[in-house]
Design an enzyme around this catalytic site. Structure first.
Site, PDB file in Angstrom:
ATOM      1  N   GLY A 185      70.408 -76.914   6.704  1.00  0.00           N
ATOM      2  CA  GLY A 185      69.975 -78.152   7.340  1.00  0.00           C
ATOM      3  C   GLY A 185      71.007 -79.262   7.262  1.00  0.00           C
ATOM      4  N   ASP A 212      69.812 -76.677  12.665  1.00  0.00           N
ATOM      5  CA  ASP A 212      69.462 -77.851  11.856  1.00  0.00           C
ATOM      6  C   ASP A 212      68.537 -78.812  12.587  1.00  0.00           C
ATOM      7  OD1 ASP A 212      71.230 -76.795   9.978  1.00  0.00           O
ATOM      8  OD2 ASP A 212      72.908 -77.986  10.724  1.00  0.00           O
ATOM      9  N   GLU A 261      69.748 -77.964   1.594  1.00  0.00           N
ATOM     10  CA  GLU A 261      71.076 -77.921   0.980  1.00  0.00           C
ATOM     11  C   GLU A 261      71.702 -79.301   0.820  1.00  0.00           C
ATOM     12  OE1 GLU A 261      73.611 -75.601   3.472  1.00  0.00           O
ATOM     13  OE2 GLU A 261      73.306 -76.843   5.252  1.00  0.00           O
TER      14      GLU A 261
END
Length: 362
Positions: free
Chosen positions: A170, A127, A222
């Site tokens: 992420g 991420d 997301e």
């Protein structure tokens, strides 16, 4: 010196590079021993371990995942957790433990430091959301995987004249989405840093198609959220560790786009594909540098420090300063993303800051 090492949280490409780098530096350069604990802090508490050496680490550099396994279990989730960790230090004669993990794992390492344990942190996450380090290993591999997928989706979108929504990981930041969206030539990229207006998204798509473009790629992180009052989405569930279970925004978005525009829309969620496979060269090198630097930090007694990439150099930063605040997407990348969206009437110069003078046309 005797140094423990473990990998916690989600897996990602490059973990084995850290293990290999730390082991080789400890054994060959500094005449030290590395004990690898399996499945993160669970292995520390359950005495599940193996001695690591150069021979054990041969061939692992290009491997994804982690040879030590991982879990999200941690000492503060158990009433006797700290006592079991202290017992592990005493049993193995440990001078330090190197904890490799993401934002949550770094928080655990910091709390152990505050409780008097000699620990060093190594930041890991696809991420790229850990503060005070410019990059985390695993991120570049995830971006390349997403970019390759977007490249492939362009052709099928064009063949069927569709809108294809690509959902990427992420969590609460949009680094993967922004990088892969720009690299893959997505028309629209939606990130948590900037809540989106579904009406505006649809307007940009319709305007693009009216100009003769018959396929559109929309990348959505997301954790992306609509502006308040513009579109209803269900509240995410919470897992047993207190984390939101993200995912599903891509399906909702594709359904809304098709319903509002009449353009056939489909969704692809890349999911855990982004975590797997062999790390790219950048992540292998960064992981190796982090592993060596973590051992050297332990030798220096730099307890409570995290190794970090800053201006191309590996530095040490206080874990207490690195945890608690997520590193979000930089404003210049958000501006660049806005510049490459389909233009609609009213934003002739997209991406310019509000106080920027309008360019004079000649």
């Amino acid at each position: 010196m005797r140094i423990g090492i473990l990998t916690g949280g989600g897996d990602c490409p490059g973990l084995n590079a850290v293990i290999r780098g730390a082991t080789r530096a400890a054994e060959v350069t500094y005449d030290s021993t590395v004990i690898g604990f399996r499945n993160a802090w669970r292995g520390v508490m359950d005495n599940d371990y193996e001695i690591l050496d150069v021979d054990r680490c041969r061939g692992i550099l290009p491997l994804g995942g982690t040879i030590l396994g991982t879990s999200r279990d941690q000492p503060f989730a158990h009433e006797d957790g700290l006592k079991r960790v202290r017992k592990a230090y005493d049993r193995h004669g440990l001078d330090a433990i190197i904890g490799i993990g993401g934002e949550g794992s770094m928080g655990v390492v910091n709390r152990l430091h505050e409780n008097g344990f000699p620990v060093i942190g190594v930041p890991k996450t696809i991420d790229n959301d850990i503060s005070l380090t410019e990059m985390t290993f695993g991120f570049q591999t995830a971006v390349q995987i997403c970019t390759d997928a977007i490249d492939r989706l362009h052709t099928t979108a064009e063949s069927h004249h569709r809108v294809l929504v690509v959902e990427v990981m992420g969590r609460h930041v949009g680094h993967i989405a922004i990088w892969s969206g720009l690299a893959g030539g997505a028309a629209i990229t939606l990130v948590p840093e900037e809540p989106f207006d579904i009406d505006e998204v649809c307007e940009r798509i319709v305007h693009r198609h009216k100009k003769g473009r018959f396929a559109t790629i929309v990348v959505v992180a997301e954790g992306a959220l609509p502006k308040a009052g513009t579109m209803e989405i269900p509240a995410p569930e919470i897992d047993k560790y207190g984390h939101q279970i993200l995912g599903g925004i891509g399906s909702i978005l594709a359904r809304e786009i098709q319903g509002r525009t009449g353009i056939e829309s489909r969704m692809t969620a890349l999911g855990h594909i982004q975590r797997g496979g062999s790390p790219v060269a950048f992540d292998r090198v960064l992981g190796t540098r982090f592993g060596v630097a973590a051992v050297e930090a332990a030798l220096d007694g730099a307890w409570g420090q995290m190794v970090a990439l800053q201006r191309g150099r590996i530095e040490r930063v206080a874990l207490a300063d690195a945890v608690g605040t997520l590193k979000t997407v930089e404003p210049d990348l958000l501006r660049l993303n806005a510049m490459f969206q389909p233009r609609i009437p009213g934003d002739e110069h997209p991406g310019l800051p509000a106080d920027t003078p309008t360019p004079v046309e000649h």
